[in-house]
Design an enzyme around this catalytic site. Structure first.
Site, PDB file in Angstrom:
ATOM      1  N   HIS A 116       1.683   5.280  -3.633  1.00 38.64           N
ATOM      2  CA  HIS A 116       0.934   3.504  -3.640  1.00 38.64           C
ATOM      3  C   HIS A 116      -0.453   3.849  -3.491  1.00 38.64           C
ATOM      4  CE1 HIS A 116       1.089  -0.853  -2.141  1.00 38.64           C
ATOM      5  NE2 HIS A 116       1.489  -1.017  -3.556  1.00 38.64           N
ATOM      6  N   HIS A 161      -7.687  -4.378  -2.057  1.00 41.64           N
ATOM      7  CA  HIS A 161      -6.378  -4.683  -3.006  1.00 41.64           C
ATOM      8  C   HIS A 161      -6.789  -6.419  -2.880  1.00 41.64           C
ATOM      9  CE1 HIS A 161      -3.203  -6.709  -2.092  1.00 41.64           C
ATOM     10  NE2 HIS A 161      -1.872  -5.742  -2.376  1.00 41.64           N
TER      11      HIS A 161
END
Ligand code: G3P
Ligand code: MG
Length: 255
Positions: free
Chosen positions: A16, A58
């Site tokens: 991730h 992000h």
């Protein structure tokens, strides 16, 4: 335990944000960390700079993961390139840059790891981001053994990605409980499957998704026993931040 299948040709374990908890998220150092820990696939988040360069980040803003501040969509690529996106994680990573999608394509392909490109548009930039990221991905992975999997929470971005690069596989990311109409949404967007939050992955849902022929990947699974259970149920892949724990334990159960 399945590690891949016809519908899901990618690995079952996905690091991730590149390197999970072990490296600053969404950097080249993260990709190298994921690969060094035995992962053959990485996930990362891609959005656009003010001048349209697809790069890894992000949040909508840069302050959590850099020494700068401001909205990514209001900063040029040149301005973004001057900030340190590694030092917040630890001094060993000081000076790490936010990579462009171009740089990550080169890095991951050299490392031999596959990519899940999460299209993560800055708020209000969904269509432009889906279009630009898919176009760039099609070009950067042309001729690769396996294409990258594109995914997004944004249906507008996925729609634009389909228009830009119809041959690249896409998955619909779902935040929160999986809605009853997940199948209509996924099929309507021409996505191969759904990527869901581990909190909502129960056996009945997993069986339903697999019975309908959709792919199913689950984020973010940081407990080895849970990863093992999900893969035993037939989930195609798990995303993890716990690169040592999940990978080591689950791999030891494979033939
Ligand atoms: O793509 C899976 C996962 O990364 C989605 O959540 O917020 O970590 O990008 P987030
Ligand atoms: Mg993500």
């Amino acid at each position: 335990m399945p590690t891949s299948c016809a519908a899901w040709p990618w690995p079952a374990f996905i690091a991730h944000r590149g390197g999970g908890h072990l490296a600053p998220e969404n950097t080249l150092a993260a990709m190298r960390t994921g690969a060094a820990h035995g992962f053959h696939m990485v996930e990362y988040d891609v959005k656009l700079s003010q001048d349209g360069v697809p790069f890894l980040l992000h949040d909508d803003t840069i302050q959590r993961t850099s020494d700068g501040a401001g909205q990514a969509a209001e900063l040029s690529w040149k301005a973004l390139s001057q900030f340190d996106f590694g030092g917040w994680h630890g001094s060993a990573f000081a000076g790490e840059a936010a990579p462009s999608l171009f740089a990550v394509a080169r890095c991951t392909q050299a490392l031999g790891v596959h990519s899940n490109i999460e299209i993560k548009p800055s708020t209000g930039h969904e269509t432009a981001t889906g279009l630009a990221v898919a176009q760039a991905a099609a070009r950067l992975w042309q001729g690769a053994a396996l294409p990258p999997l594109l995914s997004s929470f944004s249906e507008a971005a996925l729609d634009a990605a389909r228009d830009a690069a119809p041959d690249l596989p896409r998955a619909l990311l779902i935040e929160g409980p999986v809605p009853a109409d997940w199948r209509a949404r996924q099929a309507g967007l021409g996505c191969i499957g759904i990527n869901i939050d581990v909190q909502y992955a129960d056996l009945a849902l997993v069986r339903d998704v697999l019975a309908r022929g959709a792919t199913l990947a689950v984020w973010t699974v940081n407990e080895p026993a849970r990863a093992h259970e999900l893969l035993r149920w037939g989930c195609h892949a798990v995303f993890t931040d716990a690169l040592r724990e999940v990978h080591a334990v689950t791999a030891s159960t494979q033939p």
